[in-house]
Design a protein around this motif. Structure first.
Motif, PDB file in Angstrom:
ATOM      1  N   ALA A 103       0.828  -1.206   0.000  1.00 55.93           N
ATOM      2  CA  ALA A 103       0.000   0.000   0.000  1.00 55.93           C
ATOM      3  C   ALA A 103       0.863   1.257   0.000  1.00 55.93           C
ATOM      4  O   ALA A 103       0.538   2.247  -0.656  1.00 55.93           O
ATOM      5  N   LYS A 104       1.984   1.217   0.694  1.00 58.97           N
ATOM      6  CA  LYS A 104       2.890   2.373   0.753  1.00 58.97           C
ATOM      7  C   LYS A 104       3.396   2.709  -0.639  1.00 58.97           C
ATOM      8  O   LYS A 104       3.411   3.872  -1.051  1.00 58.97           O
ATOM      9  N   TYR A 105       3.800   1.696  -1.409  1.00 60.42           N
ATOM     10  CA  TYR A 105       4.342   1.938  -2.742  1.00 60.42           C
ATOM     11  C   TYR A 105       3.243   2.248  -3.746  1.00 60.42           C
ATOM     12  O   TYR A 105       3.456   2.994  -4.679  1.00 60.42           O
ATOM     13  N   THR A 106       2.056   1.717  -3.527  1.00 59.47           N
ATOM     14  CA  THR A 106       0.918   2.068  -4.369  1.00 59.47           C
ATOM     15  C   THR A 106       0.572   3.536  -4.156  1.00 59.47           C
ATOM     16  O   THR A 106       0.258   4.237  -5.113  1.00 59.47           O
ATOM     17  N   ARG A 107       0.673   4.014  -2.928  1.00 57.13           N
ATOM     18  CA  ARG A 107       0.421   5.431  -2.654  1.00 57.13           C
ATOM     19  C   ARG A 107       1.396   6.305  -3.426  1.00 57.13           C
ATOM     20  O   ARG A 107       1.039   7.369  -3.920  1.00 57.13           O
ATOM     21  N   ARG A 108       2.625   5.841  -3.558  1.00 54.94           N
ATOM     22  CA  ARG A 108       3.613   6.619  -4.322  1.00 54.94           C
ATOM     23  C   ARG A 108       3.180   6.725  -5.787  1.00 54.94           C
ATOM     24  O   ARG A 108       3.277   7.790  -6.386  1.00 54.94           O
ATOM     25  N   ILE A 109       2.725   5.634  -6.364  1.00 52.02           N
ATOM     26  CA  ILE A 109       2.270   5.665  -7.759  1.00 52.02           C
ATOM     27  C   ILE A 109       1.083   6.619  -7.894  1.00 52.02           C
ATOM     28  O   ILE A 109       1.013   7.406  -8.841  1.00 52.02           O
ATOM     29  N   ILE A 110       0.172   6.576  -6.935  1.00 45.29           N
ATOM     30  CA  ILE A 110      -0.982   7.482  -6.950  1.00 45.29           C
ATOM     31  C   ILE A 110      -0.511   8.930  -6.870  1.00 45.29           C
ATOM     32  O   ILE A 110      -0.975   9.790  -7.624  1.00 45.29           O
ATOM     33  N   ARG A 111       0.453   9.208  -5.967  1.00 49.83           N
ATOM     34  CA  ARG A 111       0.985  10.574  -5.842  1.00 49.83           C
ATOM     35  C   ARG A 111       1.628  11.034  -7.150  1.00 49.83           C
ATOM     36  O   ARG A 111       1.463  12.173  -7.578  1.00 49.83           O
ATOM     37  N   GLU A 112       2.372  10.134  -7.801  1.00 50.00           N
ATOM     38  CA  GLU A 112       3.016  10.495  -9.066  1.00 50.00           C
ATOM     39  C   GLU A 112       1.963  10.772 -10.145  1.00 50.00           C
ATOM     40  O   GLU A 112       2.118  11.701 -10.932  1.00 50.00           O
ATOM     41  N   PHE A 113       0.903   9.969 -10.159  1.00 47.38           N
ATOM     42  CA  PHE A 113      -0.154  10.187 -11.152  1.00 47.38           C
ATOM     43  C   PHE A 113      -0.844  11.526 -10.913  1.00 47.38           C
ATOM     44  O   PHE A 113      -1.087  12.283 -11.856  1.00 47.38           O
ATOM     45  N   ILE A 114      -1.145  11.825  -9.668  1.00 49.97           N
ATOM     46  CA  ILE A 114      -1.788  13.101  -9.344  1.00 49.97           C
ATOM     47  C   ILE A 114      -0.874  14.263  -9.730  1.00 49.97           C
ATOM     48  O   ILE A 114      -1.326  15.249 -10.319  1.00 49.97           O
ATOM     49  N   ALA A 115       0.417  14.151  -9.439  1.00 52.11           N
ATOM     50  CA  ALA A 115       1.365  15.216  -9.776  1.00 52.11           C
ATOM     51  C   ALA A 115       1.423  15.442 -11.286  1.00 52.11           C
ATOM     52  O   ALA A 115       1.419  16.588 -11.751  1.00 52.11           O
ATOM     53  N   ILE A 116       1.455  14.369 -12.045  1.00 55.03           N
ATOM     54  CA  ILE A 116       1.523  14.496 -13.516  1.00 55.03           C
ATOM     55  C   ILE A 116       0.217  15.040 -14.066  1.00 55.03           C
ATOM     56  O   ILE A 116       0.212  15.753 -15.062  1.00 55.03           O
ATOM     57  N   THR A 117      -0.894  14.720 -13.427  1.00 53.70           N
ATOM     58  CA  THR A 117      -2.195  15.206 -13.890  1.00 53.70           C
ATOM     59  C   THR A 117      -2.353  16.692 -13.565  1.00 53.70           C
ATOM     60  O   THR A 117      -2.841  17.461 -14.387  1.00 53.70           O
ATOM     61  N   ARG A 118      -1.933  17.085 -12.373  1.00 59.42           N
ATOM     62  CA  ARG A 118      -2.069  18.498 -11.973  1.00 59.42           C
ATOM     63  C   ARG A 118      -1.076  19.408 -12.685  1.00 59.42           C
ATOM     64  O   ARG A 118      -1.392  20.549 -12.993  1.00 59.42           O
ATOM     65  N   ASN A 119       0.137  18.934 -12.884  1.00 61.07           N
ATOM     66  CA  ASN A 119       1.188  19.720 -13.539  1.00 61.07           C
ATOM     67  C   ASN A 119       1.749  18.924 -14.711  1.00 61.07           C
ATOM     68  O   ASN A 119       2.866  18.410 -14.641  1.00 61.07           O
ATOM     69  N   PRO A 120       0.984  18.810 -15.784  1.00 64.48           N
ATOM     70  CA  PRO A 120       1.442  17.969 -16.895  1.00 64.48           C
ATOM     71  C   PRO A 120       2.691  18.545 -17.560  1.00 64.48           C
ATOM     72  O   PRO A 120       2.873  19.754 -17.642  1.00 64.48           O
ATOM     73  N   LEU A 121       3.550  17.644 -17.996  1.00 61.13           N
ATOM     74  CA  LEU A 121       4.725  18.042 -18.756  1.00 61.13           C
ATOM     75  C   LEU A 121       4.265  18.435 -20.154  1.00 61.13           C
ATOM     76  O   LEU A 121       3.321  17.851 -20.690  1.00 61.13           O
ATOM     77  N   VAL A 122       4.949  19.371 -20.752  1.00 59.86           N
ATOM     78  CA  VAL A 122       4.613  19.782 -22.113  1.00 59.86           C
ATOM     79  C   VAL A 122       4.840  18.600 -23.046  1.00 59.86           C
ATOM     80  O   VAL A 122       5.901  17.977 -23.034  1.00 59.86           O
ATOM     81  N   GLY A 123       3.819  18.246 -23.792  1.00 57.37           N
ATOM     82  CA  GLY A 123       3.929  17.158 -24.757  1.00 57.37           C
ATOM     83  C   GLY A 123       3.740  15.773 -24.174  1.00 57.37           C
ATOM     84  O   GLY A 123       4.007  14.784 -24.844  1.00 57.37           O
ATOM     85  N   CYS A 124       3.250  15.679 -22.931  1.00 54.08           N
ATOM     86  CA  CYS A 124       3.036  14.363 -22.292  1.00 54.08           C
ATOM     87  C   CYS A 124       1.652  14.314 -21.660  1.00 54.08           C
ATOM     88  O   CYS A 124       1.177  15.298 -21.097  1.00 54.08           O
TER      89      CYS A 124
END
Length: 192
Positions: A40-61
């Motif tokens: 669950a701890k590592y799944t939370r990290r994946i969720i955090r990374e997904f939220i970060a990429i969704t909120r602040n998307p990289l240009v062209g990604c």
């Protein structure tokens, strides 16, 4: 009960438990329980990374989750301008193992691409997904590395010697073929 104490309790119970000799011969050796991993701890990290990429998307990604499975993503990377891949939309399949972030995600191109660092099955030869992987590396670093690889192929670390030789000896022909493949396989109208 804390996880360490739970593991000790299981170890003690297993070591105290003895089978009758004839049953032990039938069943074979008793498997040793694996240590409890806080998935669950590592799944939370994946969720955090997904939220970060969704909120602040990289240009062209752009990334999205596949059928609600946080460990399976699809991503789109736009071909960088001033490259033979300009105007292309390249799709990636990303899978995070249970060992993530200690092991890198498996990232493959699902869009055909004429690139010396991508094989015919979409596998990528990229240091950040191999020997330079670190648990502190985030998926956004992987996206940036892939964008940079599209801008600057590495013919001396390639999967395809024919494409890398073409890039070194005849870069104009290489770029013509890469543009042709981008037009054939990576245009929005051609993507299924």
């Amino acid at each position: 009960m804390p996880p360490r104490e739970k593991v000790r309790e299981i170890d003690c119970a297993v070591s105290e438990f003895e089978l009758e000799p004839e049953l032990e011969a039938d069943l074979g050796p008793i498997p040793v329980p694996r240590p409890i991993i806080d998935i669950a701890k590592y799944t939370r990290r994946i969720i955090r990374e997904f939220i970060a990429i969704t909120r602040n998307p990289l240009v062209g990604c752009h990334a999205d989750i596949v059928r609600g499975d946080i460990r399976h993503w699809v991503a789109t990377i736009l071909g960088p301008s001033d490259t033979p891949y300009a105007g292309g939309q390249f799709h990636l399949d990303i899978r995070f193992s249970e060992e993530y972030p200690f092991l890198p995600p498996r990232v493959i191109f699902t869009t055909k691409i004429y690139h010396c660092n991508v094989d015919e099955f979409g596998s990528i030869t990229l240091e950040i997904l191999g020997e330079h992987w670190s648990p502190v590396t985030r998926i956004e670093h992987v996206f940036v590395a892939i964008q940079l690889l599209l801008e600057n192929p590495k013919p001396y670390r390639s999967f395809d010697s024919i494409i890398s030789t073409m890039l070194i000896i005849n870069p104009e022909e290489h770029d013509r073929l890469a543009r042709e493949w981008t037009a054939l396989y990576a245009q929005p109208a051609n993507i299924i």
